[in-house]
Scaffold this active site. Structure first.
Site, PDB file in Angstrom:
ATOM      1  N   CYS A   1       0.614  -1.411   0.282  1.00 35.83           N
ATOM      2  CA  CYS A   1       0.061   0.407   0.041  1.00 35.83           C
ATOM      3  C   CYS A   1       0.837   1.420  -0.054  1.00 35.83           C
ATOM      4  O   CYS A   1       1.181   1.347   1.155  1.00 35.83           O
ATOM      5  CB  CYS A   1      -0.716   0.367   1.673  1.00 35.83           C
ATOM      6  SG  CYS A   1      -2.069   1.648   1.544  1.00 35.83           S
TER       7      CYS A   1
ATOM      8  N   HIS B   1       8.291  10.286  -3.856  1.00 39.41           N
ATOM      9  CA  HIS B   1       8.342   8.576  -3.593  1.00 39.41           C
ATOM     10  C   HIS B   1       7.828   8.286  -4.357  1.00 39.41           C
ATOM     11  O   HIS B   1       7.435   6.667  -4.097  1.00 39.41           O
ATOM     12  CB  HIS B   1       8.815   8.720  -1.507  1.00 39.41           C
ATOM     13  CG  HIS B   1      10.967   8.402  -1.753  1.00 39.41           C
ATOM     14  ND1 HIS B   1      10.574   9.555  -1.113  1.00 39.41           N
ATOM     15  CD2 HIS B   1      11.273   7.663  -1.343  1.00 39.41           C
ATOM     16  CE1 HIS B   1      12.629   9.885  -0.709  1.00 39.41           C
ATOM     17  NE2 HIS B   1      12.597   8.165  -1.021  1.00 39.41           N
TER      18      HIS B   1
HETATM   19  N1  RBF Z   1       6.133   1.911   1.492  1.00 39.61           N
HETATM   20  C1  RBF Z   1       5.147   1.325   0.963  1.00 39.61           C
HETATM   21  O1  RBF Z   1       5.201   0.005   1.283  1.00 39.61           O
HETATM   22  N2  RBF Z   1       4.410   2.574   1.125  1.00 39.61           N
HETATM   23  C2  RBF Z   1       4.416   3.571   1.234  1.00 39.61           C
HETATM   24  O2  RBF Z   1       3.533   4.673   1.617  1.00 39.61           O
HETATM   25  C3  RBF Z   1       6.106   3.939   1.471  1.00 39.61           C
HETATM   26  N3  RBF Z   1       6.065   5.601   1.255  1.00 39.61           N
HETATM   27  C4  RBF Z   1       7.563   5.665   1.962  1.00 39.61           C
HETATM   28  C5  RBF Z   1       8.269   7.157   1.853  1.00 39.61           C
HETATM   29  C6  RBF Z   1       9.356   7.873   1.768  1.00 39.61           C
HETATM   30  C7  RBF Z   1       9.888   9.477   2.022  1.00 39.61           C
HETATM   31  C8  RBF Z   1      10.960   6.406   1.847  1.00 39.61           C
HETATM   32  C9  RBF Z   1      11.609   7.071   2.172  1.00 39.61           C
HETATM   33  C10 RBF Z   1       9.503   4.942   1.963  1.00 39.61           C
HETATM   34  C11 RBF Z   1       8.646   4.428   1.656  1.00 39.61           C
HETATM   35  N4  RBF Z   1       8.107   3.494   1.225  1.00 39.61           N
HETATM   36  C12 RBF Z   1       6.558   2.974   1.552  1.00 39.61           C
HETATM   37  C13 RBF Z   1       9.678   2.466   2.070  1.00 39.61           C
HETATM   38  C14 RBF Z   1       9.780   1.853   0.714  1.00 39.61           C
HETATM   39  O3  RBF Z   1       8.750   1.388  -0.527  1.00 39.61           O
HETATM   40  C15 RBF Z   1      10.944   1.399   1.138  1.00 39.61           C
HETATM   41  O4  RBF Z   1      10.704   0.226   1.816  1.00 39.61           O
HETATM   42  C16 RBF Z   1      12.424   1.967   1.517  1.00 39.61           C
HETATM   43  O5  RBF Z   1      12.261   3.294   1.042  1.00 39.61           O
HETATM   44  C17 RBF Z   1      13.730   1.037   1.301  1.00 39.61           C
HETATM   45  O6  RBF Z   1      13.499   0.858   0.907  1.00 39.61           O
END
Ligand code: RBF
Length: 165
Positions: A89, A97
């Site tokens: 999600c 991002h």
């Molecule tokens: N992962 C999600 O599954 N959903 C998100 O809404 C989400 N938002 C993120 C916003 C930011 C600013 C960052 C840095 C990461 C986010 N991630 C999110 C995590 C991403 O999928 C991943 O686990 C990390 O970037 C590490 O590779």
């Protein structure tokens, strides 16, 4: 045809293949866990309802949606899965991002499916806010985890029918 109002969770149960010989993994992201847990439960219950054995539904949690592609690859390699349902999600924030993660996981799962010649199912919500996600994780627009499981069952069945098992 306009499918805007169609809730795909209201599928025709008679059209779903029986999965008793299938091995279908689930990878779920830990971000927004209230949403991804509900989707994981929906996917798991649906696989069980259509005959997939408990021992043939390996489950892996990964930190975020960005990690779904590598998690799915591990599942194909380690458990020899016929398909892997990838649950996440991603909610639009104030940074870019959202775009990077959504695009990376969509392309990653597409490329992985082609590489391993098995379906990696894209059950990733990409919404503007948490309310839209709730609507799709057991709310008024159904449960996209359930739909991911139905898609996996249909795709594994399609492949097995072409190769005679
Ligand atoms: N992962 C999600 O599954 N959903 C998100 O809404 C989400 N938002 C993120 C916003 C930011 C600013 C960052 C840095 C990461 C986010 N991630 C999110 C995590 C991403 O999928 C991943 O686990 C990390 O970037 C590490 O590779």
């Amino acid at each position: 045809m306009n499918t805007k109002k169609v809730n795909l969770s209201e599928y025709d149960p008679d059209s779903i293949p029986n999965g008793e010989t299938f091995n279908i993994g689930i990878v779920a992201a830990e971000w927004n866990p209230a949403i991804t847990d509900a989707m994981l439960q929906g996917a798991y219950d649906t696989l069980r309802r259509y005959g997939v054995k408990e021992e043939n539904i390996p489950v892996l949690h990964v930190p975020g949606s960005f990690e779904l592609t590598s998690g799915a690859q591990m599942m194909f390699e380690h458990y020899d899965c016929d398909a892997v349902i990838c649950i996440g999600c991603v909610i639009q924030g104030e940074t870019r991002h959202f775009d990077f993660i959504c695009e990376a996981v969509a392309n990653g799962l597409t490329n992985l499916s082609i590489k391993v010649n098995r379906p990696a199912i894209f059950s990733v919500l990409t919404t503007n806010n948490i309310a839209q996600a709730q609507d799709r994780a057991g709310g008024k627009h159904g449960n996209k985890g359930v739909e991911g499981a139905v898609t996996a069952l249909k795709m594994v069945h399609a492949k097995k029918s072409m190769s005679n098992g």
